[in-house]
Scaffold this motif. Structure first.
Motif, short mmCIF file in Angstrom:
data_model
loop_
_atom_site.label_atom_id
_atom_site.label_comp_id
_atom_site.label_asym_id
_atom_site.label_seq_id
_atom_site.Cartn_x
_atom_site.Cartn_y
_atom_site.Cartn_z
N ALA A 8 0.83 -1.20 0.00
CA ALA A 8 0.00 0.00 0.00
C ALA A 8 0.88 1.26 0.00
N ALA A 9 1.97 1.23 0.75
CA ALA A 9 2.87 2.37 0.79
C ALA A 9 3.53 2.59 -0.56
N LYS A 10 3.92 1.49 -1.23
CA LYS A 10 4.52 1.60 -2.56
C LYS A 10 3.53 2.17 -3.56
N GLU A 11 2.28 1.74 -3.47
CA GLU A 11 1.26 2.24 -4.38
C GLU A 11 1.03 3.74 -4.17
N ALA B 294 4.33 10.05 -7.08
CA ALA B 294 5.39 10.30 -8.05
C ALA B 294 4.81 10.58 -9.43
N THR B 295 3.80 9.84 -9.82
CA THR B 295 3.16 10.05 -11.11
C THR B 295 2.47 11.41 -11.15
N ARG B 296 1.79 11.73 -10.06
CA ARG B 296 1.10 13.03 -9.98
C ARG B 296 2.11 14.18 -10.06
#
Length: 79
Positions: free
Chosen positions: A4-7, A13-15
């Protein structure tokens, strides 16, 4: 929990990446322009080293001050 933390990290990061691209698109700066800017810190650092060396050497060699202050071949004396 780790997944969940990686997601969340990837989502942020994408945002952030999308936000930076949109800002660059609005300002008209291309990735090619940004690739040219990486030389600026190196040039500034090189100039700073030269200036600092000149300052260090001039502190210990003050003969140039008398030569610079000569008027008509004489150093003016101020009481």
């Amino acid at each position: 929990m780790l997944i969940a933390a990686k997601e969340k990290y990837h989502a942020l990061a994408t945002r952030g990446s999308n936000l930076s691209r949109s800002v660059l698109d609005k300002t008209g700066i291309s990735p090619e322009d940004l690739s040219k800017v990486h030389r600026v810190p190196a040039l500034v650092a090189f100039a700073a080293i030269i200036i600092n060396l000149l300052l260090i050497f001039s502190r210990y060699n003050t003969g140039w001050v008398k030569g610079f202050m000569k008027i008509d071949g004489k150093v003016p004396c101020h009481p």
